[in-house]
Enzyme design. Structure first.
Site, PDB file in Angstrom:
ATOM      1  N   GLY A   1      -2.061 -13.559  -5.875  1.00 46.36           N
ATOM      2  CA  GLY A   1      -2.339 -12.557  -4.846  1.00 46.36           C
ATOM      3  C   GLY A   1      -3.827 -12.393  -4.582  1.00 46.36           C
ATOM      4  CB  SER A   2      -6.775 -12.131  -6.825  1.00 46.56           C
ATOM      5  OG  SER A   2      -6.277 -11.041  -7.566  1.00 46.56           O
TER       6      SER A   2
ATOM      7  CG  ASN B   1      -2.227  -1.469  -6.369  1.00 44.17           C
ATOM      8  OD1 ASN B   1      -2.650  -1.324  -5.220  1.00 44.17           O
ATOM      9  ND2 ASN B   1      -3.018  -1.472  -7.412  1.00 44.17           N
TER      10      ASN B   1
ATOM     11  CD  GLN C   1       2.529  -3.439  -6.513  1.00 47.30           C
ATOM     12  OE1 GLN C   1       3.678  -3.094  -6.790  1.00 47.30           O
ATOM     13  NE2 GLN C   1       1.715  -3.900  -7.429  1.00 47.30           N
TER      14      GLN C   1
ATOM     15  CB  SER D   1       1.259 -11.981  -6.437  1.00 48.20           C
ATOM     16  OG  SER D   1       1.129 -12.401  -7.766  1.00 48.20           O
TER      17      SER D   1
ATOM     18  CG  HIS E   1       2.100 -11.624 -11.726  1.00 47.23           C
ATOM     19  ND1 HIS E   1       1.822 -10.422 -12.334  1.00 47.23           N
ATOM     20  CD2 HIS E   1       1.075 -11.866 -10.888  1.00 47.23           C
ATOM     21  CE1 HIS E   1       0.654  -9.978 -11.870  1.00 47.23           C
ATOM     22  NE2 HIS E   1       0.191 -10.838 -10.996  1.00 47.23           N
TER      23      HIS E   1
ATOM     24  CB  THR F   1      -2.745 -31.402  -8.627  1.00 50.09           C
ATOM     25  OG1 THR F   1      -3.664 -32.481  -8.496  1.00 50.09           O
ATOM     26  CG2 THR F   1      -1.363 -31.926  -8.979  1.00 50.09           C
TER      27      THR F   1
ATOM     28  CB  CYS G   1      -7.684  -3.892 -11.611  1.00 45.52           C
ATOM     29  SG  CYS G   1      -6.256  -4.852 -11.179  1.00 45.52           S
TER      30      CYS G   1
HETATM   31  C1  LIG Z   1      -1.224  -7.387  -8.381  1.00 48.36           C
HETATM   32  C2  LIG Z   1      -1.828  -7.180  -7.058  1.00 48.36           C
HETATM   33  C3  LIG Z   1      -2.756  -8.095  -6.532  1.00 48.36           C
HETATM   34  C4  LIG Z   1      -3.251  -9.291  -7.313  1.00 48.36           C
HETATM   35  O1  LIG Z   1      -2.285 -10.275  -7.460  1.00 48.36           O
HETATM   36  P1  LIG Z   1      -2.510 -11.384  -8.607  1.00 48.36           P
HETATM   37  O2  LIG Z   1      -1.425 -12.371  -8.382  1.00 48.36           O
HETATM   38  O3  LIG Z   1      -2.398 -10.665  -9.908  1.00 48.36           O
HETATM   39  O4  LIG Z   1      -3.853 -11.966  -8.378  1.00 48.36           O
HETATM   40  C5  LIG Z   1      -3.265  -7.865  -5.275  1.00 48.36           C
HETATM   41  N1  LIG Z   1      -2.878  -6.803  -4.556  1.00 48.36           N
HETATM   42  C6  LIG Z   1      -1.985  -5.908  -5.003  1.00 48.36           C
HETATM   43  C7  LIG Z   1      -1.578  -4.765  -4.146  1.00 48.36           C
HETATM   44  C8  LIG Z   1      -1.440  -6.063  -6.282  1.00 48.36           C
HETATM   45  O5  LIG Z   1      -0.571  -5.166  -6.732  1.00 48.36           O
END
Ligand SMILES: *Cc1c(COP(=O)(O)O)cnc(C)c1O
Length: 395
Positions: free
Chosen positions: A72-73, A152, A180, A200, A202, A238, A326
């Site tokens: 996500g980042s 989040n 989210q 993302s 996870h 890759t 974070c």
């Molecule tokens: C967790 C999160 C991210 C970051 O995602 P990652 O895959 O951990 O880098 C970005 N934005 C929001 C709103 C999140 O909750």
């Protein structure tokens, strides 16, 4: 008691066993580089394209509008930086909100150092972006609006469709950090006029370190990672075949179970909120009462230090969060809680509980009982609470 009660699903989620099972062969047997020519690699390539298809279907997008990233980042960084660089000749102004994830906020701050101008729009006390302020912030030089789909920390869902309309009307690109929301809420990139979207793996019972960026066809945009020709020359490196397969599998599962899961989580979450608000004094619910993620509850307890609360919950095997994962490394209260107008001392006493479909009513009952005891104990040690009680008794 050695049980684990995991109530921090906004920070990360457990990998679904079925997703893991789908990923496994791509770690071991099907290890070929998906970009190679021989048919052995074709299997990996095919699996990646199937995953892309799942993602496109969930978003109402075309397959060639989906790019796999490292999370996500990265997707947030890509969307914002690449737009800024590609549209620099049109303008240097970006609009975002004050309650974005740091992946968006820190990216915007970085761009400010390079000469871009950023307007950070306020939210109301429920955490909903002020649309009038957003409209008023638009300039002839505005090239991008980036507003998250759902927050989040406090779970508030933003009026994405309305923002998309405003952006389209003014011919400004619209990016949303939907990390989210993806897999938890229905999303249609066309109906909502979304040009770019981050998600993302996870956060949806998929693997860590893999994400997607939806990029509408026709948006002029450079690559973020330079190198090989992967992802239509836009994101080199890759392919993370097992991760991408996992992302696709997690998307498929999330889509199939979304409605029923949201209903289950919402009922249990409402039960938790009701009990906490009724049974614990001097508490405030943060976030919108209805426009919120089904699994999110966020409270502020007066005369409590969030950090101490987390430690004492941890001693009972309960995983929760005090704001965003974070921000927990810093002493400042979360920027989101301050943006909805909480004073520092109240923001400090906040607790975020995020449920999953595995959360049970017994767990919630246990958590509420423990919370009551812990809060009473922490307050009994607080000189501020002592003063407050003395003041009350004199009235
Ligand atoms: C967790 C999160 C991210 C970051 O995602 P990652 O895959 O951990 O880098 C970005 N934005 C929001 C709103 C999140 O909750």
């Amino acid at each position: 008691m050695n049980q684990l009660i995991y109530l921090d699903n906004a920070a990360t989620t457990a990998l679904h066993p079925e997703v893991f099972q789908r990923m496994q062969p791509y770690f071991t047997e099907i290890y070929g580089n998906p970009s190679s020519i021989y048919s052995f690699s074709g299997k990996a390539k095919k699996a990646i394209e199937e995953a892309r298809c799942e993602v496109a279907a969930f978003l109402g997008a075309k397959e060639n509008e989906i790019y796999f990233t490292g999370g996500g980042s990265e997707s947030d960084n890509w969307a914002i930086k690449a737009t800024a660089f590609a549209y620099r000749n049109k303008g240097n102004h970006i609009i975002t909100s004050k309650i974005e994830h740091h992946a968006v906020l820190h990216t915007c701050e970085y761009l400010e150092k390079l000469g871009f101008e950023v307007s950070y729009i306020d939210v109301d006390e429920d955490g909903v972006i002020k649309l009038e302020e957003l409209k008023a912030a638009i300039r002839p030089t505005t090239i991008l609006i980036s507003v998250m789909f759902a927050n989040n920390e406090i779970g508030t869902i933003q009026p994405i469709k309305e923002i998309g309309e405003i952006a389209k009307e003014h011919k400004i690109l619209f990016h949303t950090d939907a990390v989210q929301a993806y897999g938890h809420l229905p999303i249609d990139v066309n109906e909502m006029n979304i040009d770019m979207l981050s998600a993302s793996g996870h956060k949806i019972n998929g693997p860590k370190g893999v994400g997607i960026m939806y990029l509408r066809n026709g948006v002029r945009m450079g690559s973020f990672v330079h190198g090989g020709a992967q992802e239509r020359n836009r994101r080199a490196g890759t392919h993370n075949t097992p991760g991408i397969v996992g992302f696709g599998a997690a998307t498929k599962l999330a889509k199939e179970t979304m409605e029923e899961r949201a209903e289950y989580e919402k009922n249990l979450r409402d039960y938790l909120m009701e009990r906490v608000m009724k049974e614990i004094p001097y508490v405030k619910l943060n976030g919108h009462s209805t426009l919120r993620l089904p699994n999110n509850a966020n409270f502020s307890f007066r005369f409590i230090e969030g950090e101490s609360l987390l430690i004492m919950l941890d001693q009972k095997g309960i995983c929760a969060s005090s704001g965003s994962a974070c921000t927990s490394g810093s002493l400042d209260p979360s920027h989101v809680l301050l943006s909805i107008g909480l004073p520092h001392e109240i923001a400090h006493g906040s607790l975020r509980i995020t449920l999953s479909k595995e959360t049970t009513r017994e767990e919630i009952d246990f958590v509420v009982e423990e919370l009551k005891k812990i809060i009473e104990r922490l307050r009994s040690m607080s000189p501020l609470y002592d003063d407050f009680l003395k003041e009350q008794s004199q009235k």
